[in-house]
Design an enzyme around this catalytic site. Sequence first.
Site, PDB file in Angstrom:
ATOM      1  N   GLN A  43       0.749  -1.207  -0.110  1.00  9.46           N
ATOM      2  CA  GLN A  43      -0.164  -0.004  -0.024  1.00  9.46           C
ATOM      3  C   GLN A  43       0.706   1.418   0.180  1.00  9.46           C
ATOM      4  O   GLN A  43       0.534   2.125  -0.659  1.00  9.46           O
ATOM      5  CB  GLN A  43      -0.893  -0.128   1.253  1.00  9.46           C
ATOM      6  CG  GLN A  43      -1.771   1.061   1.233  1.00  9.46           C
ATOM      7  CD  GLN A  43      -2.594   1.237   2.485  1.00  9.46           C
ATOM      8  OE1 GLN A  43      -3.531   2.076   2.586  1.00  9.46           O
ATOM      9  NE2 GLN A  43      -2.978   0.109   3.315  1.00  9.46           N
ATOM     10  N   ASN A  76      10.140   0.498  -2.391  1.00  3.79           N
ATOM     11  CA  ASN A  76       9.606   0.423  -0.871  1.00  3.79           C
ATOM     12  C   ASN A  76       9.744  -1.119  -0.438  1.00  3.79           C
ATOM     13  O   ASN A  76       9.326  -1.647   0.538  1.00  3.79           O
ATOM     14  CB  ASN A  76       7.949   0.723  -0.400  1.00  3.79           C
ATOM     15  CG  ASN A  76       7.043  -0.222  -1.099  1.00  3.79           C
ATOM     16  OD1 ASN A  76       7.408  -0.876  -1.901  1.00  3.79           O
ATOM     17  ND2 ASN A  76       5.828  -0.379  -0.459  1.00  3.79           N
ATOM     18  N   ASP A  86       0.574   4.048   5.927  1.00  2.00           N
ATOM     19  CA  ASP A  86       0.537   3.358   4.344  1.00  2.00           C
ATOM     20  C   ASP A  86       0.142   4.679   3.529  1.00  2.00           C
ATOM     21  O   ASP A  86       1.198   5.281   2.940  1.00  2.00           O
ATOM     22  CB  ASP A  86      -0.098   2.091   4.404  1.00  2.00           C
ATOM     23  CG  ASP A  86       0.560   0.851   4.803  1.00  2.00           C
ATOM     24  OD1 ASP A  86       1.727   0.807   4.766  1.00  2.00           O
ATOM     25  OD2 ASP A  86      -0.123  -0.003   5.187  1.00  2.00           O
TER      26      ASP A  86
END
Length: 443
Positions: free
Chosen positions: A22, A101, A177
């Site tokens: 996310q 990420n 997130d």
Amino acid sequence: MTEQSENVPLKGIKVVDWTQVQSGPSCTQLLAWLGAEVIKIERTNTGDPTRNELLDIKDSWSLYYLQLNANKKSLTLDIKTPEGQKIMYDLLKKADVFVENIRPGAATRAGFGWEKVHELNPRLIMASLKGFNKGSRFANVKAFEPVAQSAGGAASATGWNEGDANIPTQSAAALGDSNSGMHLTIAILAALLQREHTGKGSYVYQSMQDAVINLCRIKLRDQLMLDNLGALPFYAVYPNYKWGKAIPRSENSEGGQVIGWTYKAKGWEMDPNAYVYIVIQNKNKSWETIANKMGHPEWATDERFKDWEHRQLHKQEIYPLIESYTKNYDKYELTKKLGEAGIPVGPVLDWHELENDPDLNKDGTLVKINQGGNRGEFKTVGMPFTMLNYKPTYKRAPDLGENNKEILSSLGYDPEQIEELVAKGVISKVEKPHNPRTKVIKN
């Protein structure tokens, strides 16, 4: 060329998106909606883990995936192979932004750290999103949503101060997130503008902890005030609270000097969200307006409530007085009646109401995307701001590896070479969703 195409904010910007779940995808989806070409790098055969999480329709990618990856292109790639690494390097040489990420340190170990990608493409902007800052004693800790909320000070400030619910509580909002993704988007846009002046790309780094702390900045204000005063009159627990070193949980207080609280509305016995939030501003005139509007002018002259300081001392006595009025009207009536009098008020809207809200469905807050297949049309939250001369064109999320041939062809690979890459497992074949619907047990 139409005016719309001329006004696409990120027209011509190419983004290599090595993110999943996310936080990162929320950033790169916004870049896609702003007009960038976003190439999502996915693991061969499996792709982003969210593709098959929380499934509700047979043979359909999950809503979790679809709502975070619309308007992107999908390239499956085994980056551990020499061929896969070369493809990634070739993409980065032509890209403007590289977002990742993945696990702390993994990009560097794989050969895609800042020094390497900057050498490959000096104009490239690299953006990393991790749980904690570089140099932090927690730098190598894997972070999820509640981890970030806990380490960022949100959980300790959220919840109640008494009873069984007196525990640090994470918010349902994605503070760790999607909030981190939005912060990273700001950093990337700043870096793109900076490049206009310097001609060089830069490395931007966003920690989830920092993003949460930034949203909780007024809690640092409160902590500093507590250090100086020893008590905080605007907190719900004031005055009968045993103050310690740290600020207490905020319960339902507004967070500033005003008195804000949630009150029952008509129908609360059956509807857990039949409530309104009302703010009593500091000035006596505001309290007088509430007293008169609710048919109790005597409240304005009551000694307990004569000024802000006394109202704070007696707020526990104010709550039932106001609720004796609010319980007579539904939350929409209350919002209209009190709002017209200049009283800050809002209905507590549940997600069924939000999903079907006529204003939000009309003004572009909620949008529909046609994914095709078994999913068909689904709703999602659109771009969270508006621009006078630009509206996103919302497109479906890609199937796994859907754009393999297109992307590799743009890098100079011919059809035979692409088939060879498939045979070697460097890329995988295009896959449409083929999954069962999640089984649930209903009591």
